[in-house]
Design a protein around this motif. Sequence first.
Motif, short mmCIF file in Angstrom:
data_model
loop_
_atom_site.label_atom_id
_atom_site.label_comp_id
_atom_site.label_asym_id
_atom_site.label_seq_id
_atom_site.Cartn_x
_atom_site.Cartn_y
_atom_site.Cartn_z
N GLN A 50 1.75 2.70 6.50
CA GLN A 50 2.19 2.01 5.28
C GLN A 50 3.70 1.89 5.24
O GLN A 50 4.25 0.87 4.82
CB GLN A 50 1.74 2.78 4.04
N GLN A 83 7.11 0.71 -2.38
CA GLN A 83 6.04 1.11 -1.48
C GLN A 83 6.56 1.97 -0.34
O GLN A 83 5.95 2.97 0.02
CB GLN A 83 5.33 -0.13 -0.91
N THR A 120 1.27 1.05 -6.57
CA THR A 120 2.10 0.45 -5.51
C THR A 120 1.35 -0.62 -4.73
O THR A 120 1.93 -1.63 -4.34
CB THR A 120 2.65 1.52 -4.55
N SER A 121 0.05 -0.41 -4.51
CA SER A 121 -0.71 -1.43 -3.77
C SER A 121 -0.85 -2.71 -4.59
O SER A 121 -0.76 -3.81 -4.05
CB SER A 121 -2.08 -0.91 -3.34
N THR A 124 2.59 -4.44 -4.52
CA THR A 124 2.86 -5.00 -3.20
C THR A 124 2.02 -6.25 -2.96
O THR A 124 2.52 -7.25 -2.45
CB THR A 124 2.59 -3.95 -2.10
N TRP A 163 0.23 -3.49 2.52
CA TRP A 163 -0.80 -3.43 1.48
C TRP A 163 -2.17 -3.13 2.09
O TRP A 163 -2.94 -2.35 1.55
CB TRP A 163 -0.87 -4.75 0.72
N VAL A 166 -2.46 0.48 2.67
CA VAL A 166 -2.56 1.30 1.46
C VAL A 166 -4.00 1.32 0.94
O VAL A 166 -4.44 2.31 0.36
CB VAL A 166 -1.60 0.79 0.36
#
Length: 180
Positions: A50, A83, A120-121, A124, A163, A166
């Motif tokens: 990631q 991220q 965060t995903s 992103t 992404w 993740v």
Amino acid sequence: MMNVSRPAIHPVDVIPVTPTGGANDRPPVRMKDVQGMPGTTGGLILRLSQFVPALISVSVMVTTSDFRSATAFCCLVLAVGLQSMWSLSLFVIDAYALLVRRSLRNHFVVQCFTVGDGITSTLTFAAASASAGITVLINDLDKCNVNHCTRFETATAMAFISWFAVSPSFILNFWSLATL
């Protein structure tokens, strides 16, 4: 008359509240750590996979002089920067847990990992999708000669790869949270 089961027809076994001291009084068995969960070698590899594309994405975008021309590109830099910091910090935590042989199967820790991965995903993915749309628009308008289309495409592709890396972390953490 209501359809209610009566104890005489369907007897219910009473579960003893106090331990009987028998062989069946062992503590419940915990699920074995699945590779990819926090504190495993697979989790460490996922965090690294990631971090590297996120770092490449933010580096390519920041070194481009006109990334500030579109709000989507600014959002991409912020989302992928977040991220990369999140993945790096969890990489360090996973590495430490592996070095000291410490389990990260704590409800609070897994909950923090799950919420952080989810946030965060989502950021992103949203920023990468917006950047992809702007990049396609720039290509369709034949403005690539004045813009850095290749750099924008590279940064957007790296954000999507980050992404994509993740997603398994989020799913495994969410699953682990449900089984704790």
